[in-house]
Scaffold this motif. Structure first.
Motif, PDB file in Angstrom:
ATOM      1  N   ARG A 160       0.844  -1.188   0.000  1.00 24.16           N
ATOM      2  CA  ARG A 160       0.000   0.000   0.000  1.00 24.16           C
ATOM      3  C   ARG A 160       0.881   1.240   0.000  1.00 24.16           C
ATOM      4  N   GLN A 161       0.425   2.267  -0.686  1.00 25.34           N
ATOM      5  CA  GLN A 161       1.056   3.575  -0.563  1.00 25.34           C
ATOM      6  C   GLN A 161       0.024   4.517   0.040  1.00 25.34           C
ATOM      7  N   ILE A 162       0.379   5.059   1.174  1.00 24.80           N
ATOM      8  CA  ILE A 162      -0.531   5.855   1.993  1.00 24.80           C
ATOM      9  C   ILE A 162      -0.093   7.314   1.955  1.00 24.80           C
ATOM     10  N   ASP A 163      -1.066   8.229   1.883  1.00 26.80           N
ATOM     11  CA  ASP A 163      -0.773   9.648   2.068  1.00 26.80           C
ATOM     12  C   ASP A 163      -1.157   9.996   3.502  1.00 26.80           C
ATOM     13  N   VAL A 164      -0.194  10.515   4.254  1.00 28.89           N
ATOM     14  CA  VAL A 164      -0.336  10.684   5.697  1.00 28.89           C
ATOM     15  C   VAL A 164      -0.409  12.168   6.062  1.00 28.89           C
ATOM     16  N   PHE A 165      -1.168  12.451   7.111  1.00 32.59           N
ATOM     17  CA  PHE A 165      -1.433  13.798   7.609  1.00 32.59           C
ATOM     18  C   PHE A 165      -2.267  14.607   6.616  1.00 32.59           C
ATOM     19  N   THR A 166      -3.155  13.917   5.920  1.00 29.12           N
ATOM     20  CA  THR A 166      -4.114  14.569   5.047  1.00 29.12           C
ATOM     21  C   THR A 166      -5.279  13.621   4.811  1.00 29.12           C
ATOM     22  N   ALA A 167      -6.467  14.183   4.579  1.00 26.65           N
ATOM     23  CA  ALA A 167      -7.613  13.381   4.144  1.00 26.65           C
ATOM     24  C   ALA A 167      -7.830  13.506   2.648  1.00 26.65           C
ATOM     25  N   VAL A 168      -6.986  14.325   1.990  1.00 26.85           N
ATOM     26  CA  VAL A 168      -7.097  14.577   0.554  1.00 26.85           C
ATOM     27  C   VAL A 168      -5.862  13.996  -0.120  1.00 26.85           C
ATOM     28  N   PRO A 169      -6.010  13.014  -1.005  1.00 24.10           N
ATOM     29  CA  PRO A 169      -4.836  12.414  -1.642  1.00 24.10           C
ATOM     30  C   PRO A 169      -3.928  13.453  -2.303  1.00 24.10           C
ATOM     31  N   LEU A 170      -2.619  13.198  -2.187  1.00 25.76           N
ATOM     32  CA  LEU A 170      -1.559  13.975  -2.821  1.00 25.76           C
ATOM     33  C   LEU A 170      -1.273  15.287  -2.114  1.00 25.76           C
ATOM     34  N   ARG A 171      -1.800  15.480  -0.910  1.00 26.73           N
ATOM     35  CA  ARG A 171      -1.568  16.730  -0.179  1.00 26.73           C
ATOM     36  C   ARG A 171      -0.745  16.531   1.089  1.00 26.73           C
ATOM     37  N   GLY A 172      -0.438  15.255   1.434  1.00 24.44           N
ATOM     38  CA  GLY A 172       0.306  14.995   2.656  1.00 24.44           C
ATOM     39  C   GLY A 172       1.702  14.463   2.375  1.00 24.44           C
ATOM     40  N   ASN A 173       2.099  13.449   3.138  1.00 23.82           N
ATOM     41  CA  ASN A 173       3.427  12.850   3.016  1.00 23.82           C
ATOM     42  C   ASN A 173       3.261  11.373   2.667  1.00 23.82           C
ATOM     43  N   PRO A 174       3.745  10.919   1.508  1.00 23.09           N
ATOM     44  CA  PRO A 174       3.539   9.531   1.101  1.00 23.09           C
ATOM     45  C   PRO A 174       4.401   8.553   1.886  1.00 23.09           C
ATOM     46  N   LEU A 175       3.852   7.365   2.071  1.00 23.22           N
ATOM     47  CA  LEU A 175       4.547   6.281   2.771  1.00 23.22           C
ATOM     48  C   LEU A 175       4.293   4.988   2.024  1.00 23.22           C
ATOM     49  N   ALA A 176       5.341   4.222   1.749  1.00 22.51           N
ATOM     50  CA  ALA A 176       5.206   2.884   1.185  1.00 22.51           C
ATOM     51  C   ALA A 176       5.145   1.877   2.325  1.00 22.51           C
ATOM     52  N   VAL A 177       4.197   0.951   2.251  1.00 19.72           N
ATOM     53  CA  VAL A 177       4.016  -0.060   3.302  1.00 19.72           C
ATOM     54  C   VAL A 177       3.999  -1.450   2.661  1.00 19.72           C
ATOM     55  N   VAL A 178       4.883  -2.318   3.129  1.00 25.15           N
ATOM     56  CA  VAL A 178       4.911  -3.711   2.688  1.00 25.15           C
ATOM     57  C   VAL A 178       4.349  -4.567   3.818  1.00 25.15           C
ATOM     58  N   HIS A 179       3.304  -5.333   3.542  1.00 20.19           N
ATOM     59  CA  HIS A 179       2.685  -6.208   4.534  1.00 20.19           C
ATOM     60  C   HIS A 179       3.402  -7.562   4.566  1.00 20.19           C
ATOM     61  N   ASP A 180       3.243  -8.270   5.681  1.00 20.21           N
ATOM     62  CA  ASP A 180       3.725  -9.663   5.799  1.00 20.21           C
ATOM     63  C   ASP A 180       5.186  -9.788   5.386  1.00 20.21           C
ATOM     64  N   ALA A 181       6.015  -8.938   5.968  1.00 22.43           N
ATOM     65  CA  ALA A 181       7.428  -8.866   5.579  1.00 22.43           C
ATOM     66  C   ALA A 181       8.344  -9.636   6.532  1.00 22.43           C
ATOM     67  N   ASP A 182       7.821 -10.635   7.222  1.00 18.42           N
ATOM     68  CA  ASP A 182       8.631 -11.361   8.213  1.00 18.42           C
ATOM     69  C   ASP A 182       9.837 -12.049   7.597  1.00 18.42           C
ATOM     70  N   ASP A 183       9.736 -12.477   6.340  1.00 16.19           N
ATOM     71  CA  ASP A 183      10.825 -13.209   5.712  1.00 16.19           C
ATOM     72  C   ASP A 183      11.830 -12.308   5.007  1.00 16.19           C
ATOM     73  N   TRP A 184      11.611 -11.011   5.040  1.00 18.71           N
ATOM     74  CA  TRP A 184      12.536 -10.103   4.367  1.00 18.71           C
ATOM     75  C   TRP A 184      13.801  -9.914   5.207  1.00 18.71           C
ATOM     76  N   SER A 185      14.942  -9.927   4.552  1.00 21.84           N
ATOM     77  CA  SER A 185      16.206  -9.657   5.238  1.00 21.84           C
ATOM     78  C   SER A 185      16.405  -8.154   5.367  1.00 21.84           C
ATOM     79  N   ASP A 186      17.326  -7.745   6.252  1.00 18.95           N
ATOM     80  CA  ASP A 186      17.651  -6.328   6.391  1.00 18.95           C
ATOM     81  C   ASP A 186      18.103  -5.750   5.054  1.00 18.95           C
ATOM     82  N   GLU A 187      18.889  -6.509   4.319  1.00 19.71           N
ATOM     83  CA  GLU A 187      19.391  -6.041   3.032  1.00 19.71           C
ATOM     84  C   GLU A 187      18.255  -5.837   2.034  1.00 19.71           C
TER      85      GLU A 187
END
Length: 281
Positions: free
Chosen positions: A8-35
């Motif tokens: 998901r890509q979320i726009d944060v600190f706004t209720a109107v898309p493209l007016r806040g600060n974007p954040l990329a979120v990866v779900h179920d990332a338990d198997d991801w390495s630090d690298e």
């Protein structure tokens, strides 16, 4: 790597898309390495990317790893709001009604969702006055003379922020930092609006950072606003409930809602999902 995780890509600190600060979120990332997490965060080229995992603390609802394009952070504000939004939207059910508990590098962070998502400001890792030589360097980088700076303090809750209060919101918006002199600095600047502040906004905030490769400006910054509130509300120089605007100079229109309940400072904001999909790496 296992099943293809949702994204998901979320726009944060706004209720109107493209007016806040974007954040990329990866779900179920338990198997991801630090690298892998660091490489993906570098690829998104956003200020932060988060990776949701199963908690290691039984009191937490989920664990989040927070990465910038340059490395991992123990805590950050807009990733906390955005990750909580994404976790709930994906079907997450908190263990306690009305309160999410996030596990991250600074420990457990409470996130409420009664009025809007809001996190309890974590304890400052460093506070107190800024060294005179460093303050002079900040003033030079921002083009500020000492008479413009009302006060300054360390307000580090993970990212390493220094806070400045200067003489008015108009002066905050007029700042034009020297990117070369900003190298190695992370500075938040706050100025008060007069009675004509927009839509109940009391203060204007800007966040200038250097990540070791570039110097830039963050659109809307939860960790900085948390530190500002702990400092200035704690000293009685801001009210216990106020609204900050941030991102104006970048064409954004972020709103950060701060309130104090039972001696705890809460930093809140709206969030909206802009993109959904899956990660194929």
């Amino acid at each position: 790597m296992g099943p293809v995780p949702a994204f998901r890509q979320i726009d944060v600190f706004t209720a109107v898309p493209l007016r806040g600060n974007p954040l990329a979120v990866v779900h179920d990332a338990d198997d991801w390495s630090d690298e892998q997490m660091a490489q993906f965060a570098n690829w998104t080229n956003l200020s932060e990317t988060t990776f949701l995992q199963q908690p290691t603390d039984p009191r937490a609802d989920y664990r989040v790893r927070i990465f910038t394009i340059a490395g991992e952070l123990p805590f950050a504000g807009h990733p906390t709001i955005g990750s909580a939004h994404a976790w709930r939207e994906a079907g997450g059910i908190p263990k306690a009604e009305g309160r999410i508990v996030q596990e991250c590098g600074v420990g457990l962070v409470e996130v409420s969702y009664a009025e809007r998502l809001a996190f309890a400001a974590p304890p400052l890792l460093r506070s107190g006055p800024v060294e005179p030589e460093r303050l002079r360097s900040i003033g030079d980088a921002l083009g500020l003379t000492p008479d413009h700076i009302l006060d300054a303090a360390w307000i580090d809750n993970g990212p390493g922020w220094i806070g400045l209060e200067i003489d008015g919101a108009a002066h905050v918006l007029a700042l034009d930092p020297d990117p070369t002199r900003m190298r190695g600095l992370k500075v938040g600047v706050l100025g008060r609006h007069d009675d004509s502040g927009p839509d109940g906004v009391e203060v204007e905030v800007r966040a200038f950072y250097s990540d070791g490769r570039d110097a830039g400006e963050d659109p809307v910054t939860g960790s900085l606003n948390a530190g500002m509130a702990q400092w200035l509300v704690g000293e009685g120089r801001l009210p216990e409930r106020y609204v900050a605007r941030q991102g104006t100079a970048l064409g954004r229109d972020g709103r950060v809602h701060v309130h104090t309940t039972d001696g705890r400072i809460w930093v809140g904001g709206d969030a909206v999902t802009v993109l959904t999909g899956s990660v194929a790496v």
